[in-house]
Design a protein around this motif. Structure first.
Motif, mmCIF file in Angstrom:
data_model
loop_
_atom_site.group_PDB
_atom_site.id
_atom_site.type_symbol
_atom_site.label_atom_id
_atom_site.label_comp_id
_atom_site.label_asym_id
_atom_site.label_seq_id
_atom_site.Cartn_x
_atom_site.Cartn_y
_atom_site.Cartn_z
ATOM 1 N N ASP A 193 0.855 -1.188 0.000
ATOM 2 C CA ASP A 193 0.000 0.000 0.000
ATOM 3 C C ASP A 193 0.887 1.233 0.000
ATOM 4 N N ASP A 194 0.311 2.368 -0.365
ATOM 5 C CA ASP A 194 1.078 3.601 -0.518
ATOM 6 C C ASP A 194 1.503 4.184 0.819
ATOM 7 N N ALA A 195 0.737 3.918 1.862
ATOM 8 C CA ALA A 195 1.105 4.421 3.181
ATOM 9 C C ALA A 195 2.452 3.859 3.621
ATOM 10 N N ALA A 196 2.774 2.639 3.219
ATOM 11 C CA ALA A 196 4.059 2.044 3.586
ATOM 12 C C ALA A 196 5.215 2.843 3.003
ATOM 13 N N LEU A 197 5.049 3.376 1.801
ATOM 14 C CA LEU A 197 6.089 4.197 1.193
ATOM 15 C C LEU A 197 6.253 5.507 1.944
ATOM 16 N N VAL A 198 5.127 6.087 2.378
ATOM 17 C CA VAL A 198 5.195 7.322 3.155
ATOM 18 C C VAL A 198 5.853 7.069 4.505
ATOM 19 N N GLU A 199 5.505 5.941 5.136
ATOM 20 C CA GLU A 199 6.136 5.575 6.414
ATOM 21 C C GLU A 199 7.650 5.450 6.243
ATOM 22 N N ALA A 200 8.067 4.773 5.182
ATOM 23 C CA ALA A 200 9.490 4.554 4.937
ATOM 24 C C ALA A 200 10.231 5.867 4.728
ATOM 25 N N ALA A 201 9.524 6.867 4.197
ATOM 26 C CA ALA A 201 10.136 8.170 3.964
ATOM 27 C C ALA A 201 10.077 9.065 5.199
ATOM 28 N N GLY A 202 9.526 8.556 6.306
ATOM 29 C CA GLY A 202 9.471 9.316 7.540
ATOM 30 C C GLY A 202 8.233 10.167 7.717
ATOM 31 N N GLY A 203 7.230 9.974 6.871
ATOM 32 C CA GLY A 203 6.000 10.749 6.982
ATOM 33 C C GLY A 203 5.122 10.288 8.127
ATOM 34 N N VAL A 204 4.228 11.175 8.539
ATOM 35 C CA VAL A 204 3.287 10.875 9.616
ATOM 36 C C VAL A 204 2.008 10.299 9.016
ATOM 37 N N VAL A 205 1.727 9.044 9.341
ATOM 38 C CA VAL A 205 0.520 8.367 8.871
ATOM 39 C C VAL A 205 -0.395 8.133 10.067
ATOM 40 N N VAL A 206 -1.642 8.581 9.968
ATOM 41 C CA VAL A 206 -2.597 8.394 11.048
ATOM 42 C C VAL A 206 -3.707 7.458 10.580
ATOM 43 N N VAL A 207 -4.412 6.874 11.544
ATOM 44 C CA VAL A 207 -5.527 5.995 11.210
ATOM 45 C C VAL A 207 -6.846 6.665 11.556
ATOM 46 N N VAL A 208 -7.861 6.339 10.781
ATOM 47 C CA VAL A 208 -9.240 6.702 11.085
ATOM 48 C C VAL A 208 -10.024 5.400 11.180
ATOM 49 N N PRO A 209 -11.156 5.398 11.863
ATOM 50 C CA PRO A 209 -11.920 4.144 11.960
ATOM 51 C C PRO A 209 -12.322 3.615 10.586
ATOM 52 N N GLY A 210 -11.987 2.356 10.342
ATOM 53 C CA GLY A 210 -12.380 1.727 9.100
ATOM 54 C C GLY A 210 -13.797 1.165 9.185
ATOM 55 N N ASP A 211 -14.167 0.409 8.191
ATOM 56 C CA ASP A 211 -15.512 -0.151 8.115
ATOM 57 C C ASP A 211 -15.374 -1.629 7.757
ATOM 58 N N ARG A 212 -15.870 -2.513 8.600
ATOM 59 C CA ARG A 212 -15.731 -3.953 8.346
ATOM 60 C C ARG A 212 -16.478 -4.398 7.089
ATOM 61 N N ARG A 213 -17.453 -3.621 6.647
ATOM 62 C CA ARG A 213 -18.153 -3.958 5.401
ATOM 63 C C ARG A 213 -17.298 -3.641 4.172
ATOM 64 N N ASN A 214 -16.236 -2.875 4.381
ATOM 65 C CA ASN A 214 -15.374 -2.448 3.283
ATOM 66 C C ASN A 214 -14.368 -3.554 2.966
ATOM 67 N N LEU A 215 -14.869 -4.722 2.622
ATOM 68 C CA LEU A 215 -13.994 -5.866 2.385
ATOM 69 C C LEU A 215 -13.318 -5.761 1.033
ATOM 70 N N LYS A 216 -12.189 -6.447 0.932
ATOM 71 C CA LYS A 216 -11.463 -6.522 -0.338
ATOM 72 C C LYS A 216 -11.866 -7.803 -1.047
ATOM 73 N N VAL A 217 -12.316 -7.676 -2.277
ATOM 74 C CA VAL A 217 -12.719 -8.841 -3.059
ATOM 75 C C VAL A 217 -11.459 -9.488 -3.638
ATOM 76 N N THR A 218 -11.172 -10.690 -3.154
ATOM 77 C CA THR A 218 -10.006 -11.432 -3.622
ATOM 78 C C THR A 218 -10.402 -12.692 -4.376
ATOM 79 N N ASP A 219 -11.480 -13.351 -3.917
ATOM 80 C CA ASP A 219 -11.915 -14.577 -4.580
ATOM 81 C C ASP A 219 -13.432 -14.572 -4.733
ATOM 82 N N ALA A 220 -13.967 -15.656 -5.278
ATOM 83 C CA ALA A 220 -15.399 -15.728 -5.567
ATOM 84 C C ALA A 220 -16.241 -15.642 -4.302
ATOM 85 N N ASP A 221 -15.756 -16.205 -3.202
ATOM 86 C CA ASP A 221 -16.498 -16.119 -1.941
ATOM 87 C C ASP A 221 -16.621 -14.669 -1.483
ATOM 88 N N ASP A 222 -15.544 -13.902 -1.620
ATOM 89 C CA ASP A 222 -15.598 -12.482 -1.251
ATOM 90 C C ASP A 222 -16.639 -11.749 -2.088
#
Length: 237
Positions: A193-222
């Motif tokens: 993910d792009d945040a990892a590149l920002v972290e590696a460059a010393g940038g400040v990355v913050v989190v906001v509450p995610g959403d469990r319904r926001n699933l990533k479709v990887t296979d047919a079951d998803d």
């Protein structure tokens, strides 16, 4: 409207959403260039409730961003909602994001990167990450707590149980200061993910509450789960 001079073929103009009192533009990049090796086909063109995953992602991104760039498999002709630009992707996800960045205008204040494989991300999630960046962070990512026990393994052997209290699972959309994201990608490194590149460059990355319904479709079951969730959401409107 922002400057669109010098755009390549394949560019479409989409209506601006800003008034004269709004901050400078937010641009969105929807990454939809994958081959879908694990899915068995290009999953971004699969459908949930009759809508392609990529189309749903574009609409959600466009609900908050002034301009949207879609990164597609090479040779793919865009037939979805109106966007500002379409570009062919690269060999890796990071290459594809860099291709999208090249089409983002110099007037961008915040850049949002979203994966087409997450078709259920609500507009409120985009609003939250953009607001966090405009409040001072270099980057903001949605995150949910890890519910399962996590173990580190070597082959089949468990070598460590990892404390989960400080672990989160990260989603897209992710928002970035435009200059920060460009600088992080200038090194041409690859990351999941792009945040990892920002972290590696010393940038400040913050989190906001995610959403469990926001699933990533990887296979047919998803995909079946996403379709059921979308159907449930539609039934509550």
């Amino acid at each position: 409207m922002s400057r669109l001079g010098g755009w390549r073929p394949g560019v479409r103009r989409c209506p601006g959403r800003r008034s004269h009192t709004d901050p400078v533009p937010a641009w969105g990049i929807v990454v939809a260039a994958g081959s879908g090796a694990r899915f068995g086909s290009a999953k971004q063109f699969a459908t949930v409730r009759g809508e392609r995953l990529v189309d749903r992602a574009v609409v959600s991104t466009g609900s908050v961003c002034d301009h949207v760039v879609v990164v597609l498999p090479p040779g793919e002709v865009w037939s979805g909602p109106a966007v500002t630009a379409t570009v062919p992707g690269g060999a890796t996800r990071s290459d594809s994001v860099r291709a999208g960045l090249a089409a983002v205008g110099d007037d961008a204040d915040v850049i949002v990167v979203h994966d087409a494989a997450r078709p259920l991300a609500p507009p409120s999630l985009f609003e939250a990450v953009v607001a966090a960046v405009r409040a001072g962070a270099d980057a903001a990512v949605p995150a949910v707590a890890v519910a399962d026990t996590v173990k580190r393994v070597e082959g089949r052997r468990v070598v460590e149980t990892v404390p989960r209290e400080e672990l989160v699972a990260v989603q897209t959309p992710q928002a970035f200061r435009a200059a920060t994201l460009r600088a992080a990608h200038a090194a041409c490194d690859d990351a999941t993910d792009d945040a990892a590149l920002v972290e590696a460059a010393g940038g400040v990355v913050v989190v906001v509450p995610g959403d469990r319904r926001n699933l990533k479709v990887t296979d047919a079951d998803d995909l079946r789960i996403a379709d059921a969730l979308a159907d449930s959401e539609a039934g509550t409107r």
